[in-house]
Write a protein that holds these residues in place. Structure first.
Motif, PDB file in Angstrom:
ATOM      1  N   GLU A  49      -5.979  54.687   0.736  1.00 43.37           N
ATOM      2  CA  GLU A  49      -6.942  54.129  -0.212  1.00 43.37           C
ATOM      3  C   GLU A  49      -6.525  52.719  -0.634  1.00 43.37           C
ATOM      4  N   PHE A  50      -5.246  52.519  -0.884  1.00 49.25           N
ATOM      5  CA  PHE A  50      -4.743  51.200  -1.278  1.00 49.25           C
ATOM      6  C   PHE A  50      -4.955  50.189  -0.151  1.00 49.25           C
ATOM      7  N   ASP A  51      -4.678  50.584   1.085  1.00 53.86           N
ATOM      8  CA  ASP A  51      -4.886  49.690   2.221  1.00 53.86           C
ATOM      9  C   ASP A  51      -6.362  49.331   2.364  1.00 53.86           C
ATOM     10  N   ARG A  52      -7.238  50.298   2.162  1.00 52.09           N
ATOM     11  CA  ARG A  52      -8.680  50.050   2.237  1.00 52.09           C
ATOM     12  C   ARG A  52      -9.099  49.049   1.168  1.00 52.09           C
ATOM     13  N   GLN A  53      -8.601  49.216  -0.040  1.00 51.38           N
ATOM     14  CA  GLN A  53      -8.935  48.295  -1.121  1.00 51.38           C
ATOM     15  C   GLN A  53      -8.416  46.887  -0.828  1.00 51.38           C
ATOM     16  N   LEU A  54      -7.211  46.792  -0.272  1.00 49.44           N
ATOM     17  CA  LEU A  54      -6.674  45.482   0.091  1.00 49.44           C
ATOM     18  C   LEU A  54      -7.544  44.797   1.143  1.00 49.44           C
ATOM     19  N   ARG A  55      -7.987  45.549   2.146  1.00 50.15           N
ATOM     20  CA  ARG A  55      -8.860  44.975   3.173  1.00 50.15           C
ATOM     21  C   ARG A  55     -10.177  44.502   2.571  1.00 50.15           C
ATOM     22  N   GLN A  56     -10.740  45.292   1.653  1.00 52.09           N
ATOM     23  CA  GLN A  56     -11.994  44.890   1.010  1.00 52.09           C
ATOM     24  C   GLN A  56     -11.803  43.616   0.191  1.00 52.09           C
ATOM     25  N   GLU A  57     -10.729  43.543  -0.582  1.00 48.84           N
ATOM     26  CA  GLU A  57     -10.479  42.348  -1.388  1.00 48.84           C
ATOM     27  C   GLU A  57     -10.259  41.124  -0.514  1.00 48.84           C
ATOM     28  N   GLU A  58      -9.548  41.289   0.575  1.00 49.34           N
ATOM     29  CA  GLU A  58      -9.321  40.170   1.489  1.00 49.34           C
ATOM     30  C   GLU A  58     -10.636  39.718   2.110  1.00 49.34           C
ATOM     31  N   ALA A  59     -11.496  40.646   2.477  1.00 51.87           N
ATOM     32  CA  ALA A  59     -12.802  40.284   3.033  1.00 51.87           C
ATOM     33  C   ALA A  59     -13.637  39.549   1.988  1.00 51.87           C
ATOM     34  N   ARG A  60     -13.574  39.981   0.737  1.00 51.41           N
ATOM     35  CA  ARG A  60     -14.307  39.287  -0.330  1.00 51.41           C
ATOM     36  C   ARG A  60     -13.772  37.867  -0.526  1.00 51.41           C
ATOM     37  N   ARG A  61     -12.449  37.716  -0.501  1.00 53.22           N
ATOM     38  CA  ARG A  61     -11.849  36.392  -0.654  1.00 53.22           C
ATOM     39  C   ARG A  61     -12.277  35.465   0.478  1.00 53.22           C
ATOM     40  N   ARG A  62     -12.232  35.986   1.716  1.00 53.40           N
ATOM     41  CA  ARG A  62     -12.641  35.173   2.858  1.00 53.40           C
ATOM     42  C   ARG A  62     -14.105  34.777   2.748  1.00 53.40           C
ATOM     43  N   ALA A  63     -14.957  35.688   2.316  1.00 54.84           N
ATOM     44  CA  ALA A  63     -16.377  35.377   2.164  1.00 54.84           C
ATOM     45  C   ALA A  63     -16.582  34.323   1.088  1.00 54.84           C
ATOM     46  N   ALA A  64     -15.830  34.410   0.002  1.00 53.92           N
ATOM     47  CA  ALA A  64     -15.953  33.420  -1.066  1.00 53.92           C
ATOM     48  C   ALA A  64     -15.500  32.057  -0.589  1.00 53.92           C
ATOM     49  N   VAL A  65     -14.431  31.993   0.183  1.00 56.34           N
ATOM     50  CA  VAL A  65     -13.940  30.721   0.712  1.00 56.34           C
ATOM     51  C   VAL A  65     -14.967  30.133   1.673  1.00 56.34           C
ATOM     52  N   GLN A  66     -15.546  30.953   2.515  1.00 56.18           N
ATOM     53  CA  GLN A  66     -16.550  30.469   3.462  1.00 56.18           C
ATOM     54  C   GLN A  66     -17.773  29.936   2.725  1.00 56.18           C
ATOM     55  N   ARG A  67     -18.179  30.579   1.646  1.00 59.19           N
ATOM     56  CA  ARG A  67     -19.329  30.101   0.868  1.00 59.19           C
ATOM     57  C   ARG A  67     -19.019  28.749   0.251  1.00 59.19           C
ATOM     58  N   GLN A  68     -17.785  28.554  -0.206  1.00 64.56           N
ATOM     59  CA  GLN A  68     -17.415  27.284  -0.817  1.00 64.56           C
ATOM     60  C   GLN A  68     -17.304  26.170   0.214  1.00 64.56           C
ATOM     61  N   GLU A  69     -16.896  26.495   1.418  1.00 67.57           N
ATOM     62  CA  GLU A  69     -16.723  25.490   2.459  1.00 67.57           C
ATOM     63  C   GLU A  69     -18.042  25.035   3.060  1.00 67.57           C
ATOM     64  N   ARG A  70     -19.056  25.879   3.046  1.00 70.42           N
ATOM     65  CA  ARG A  70     -20.354  25.511   3.617  1.00 70.42           C
ATOM     66  C   ARG A  70     -21.024  24.450   2.757  1.00 70.42           C
ATOM     67  N   PRO A  71     -21.506  23.393   3.369  1.00 67.84           N
ATOM     68  CA  PRO A  71     -22.250  22.414   2.574  1.00 67.84           C
ATOM     69  C   PRO A  71     -23.590  23.001   2.163  1.00 67.84           C
ATOM     70  N   GLU A  72     -23.952  22.723   0.960  1.00 63.76           N
ATOM     71  CA  GLU A  72     -25.223  23.243   0.480  1.00 63.76           C
ATOM     72  C   GLU A  72     -26.349  22.414   1.073  1.00 63.76           C
ATOM     73  N   PRO A  73     -27.443  23.068   1.423  1.00 66.37           N
ATOM     74  CA  PRO A  73     -28.548  22.310   2.028  1.00 66.37           C
ATOM     75  C   PRO A  73     -29.129  21.324   1.025  1.00 66.37           C
ATOM     76  N   ALA A  74     -29.468  20.157   1.544  1.00 64.70           N
ATOM     77  CA  ALA A  74     -30.055  19.116   0.687  1.00 64.70           C
ATOM     78  C   ALA A  74     -31.485  19.497   0.364  1.00 64.70           C
ATOM     79  N   THR A  75     -31.857  19.314  -0.871  1.00 64.11           N
ATOM     80  CA  THR A  75     -33.218  19.631  -1.298  1.00 64.11           C
ATOM     81  C   THR A  75     -33.993  18.328  -1.442  1.00 64.11           C
ATOM     82  N   ALA A  76     -35.236  18.378  -1.062  1.00 65.66           N
ATOM     83  CA  ALA A  76     -36.088  17.196  -1.166  1.00 65.66           C
ATOM     84  C   ALA A  76     -36.709  17.156  -2.551  1.00 65.66           C
TER      85      ALA A  76
END
Length: 77
Positions: A49-76
């Motif tokens: 269970e602890f290993d599963r939770q660690l994997r989930q948290e790591e996946a969440r961290r990676r997703a958050a980093v990827q969201r921050q790295e993506r440039p936001e689309p320019a709005t007209a």
């Protein structure tokens, strides 16, 4: 040295008390075995269970980093 019983069969029978004595030994061994096995099984479950939770948290961290790295689309405007 003098033995209490004449042979092995009379030792197992214990003057008619053998079934009670051996049943008590059997129950005691089962309880002792459970006292060893159950915490080990619980520990194994908690580790999974602890290993599963660690994997989930790591996946969440990676997703958050990827969201921050993506440039936001320019709005007209």
């Amino acid at each position: 040295m003098q033995f209490q019983f004449e042979d092995f069969a009379s030792f197992l029978a214990m003057n008619g008390h053998g079934p009670f004595v051996w049943a008590a030994y059997g129950v005691a061994l089962l309880v002792l075995g459970a006292l060893v096995a159950l915490p080990l099984l619980r520990q194994k479950k908690l580790r999974r269970e602890f290993d599963r939770q660690l994997r989930q948290e790591e996946a969440r961290r990676r997703a958050a980093v990827q969201r921050q790295e993506r440039p936001e689309p320019a709005t007209a405007d």
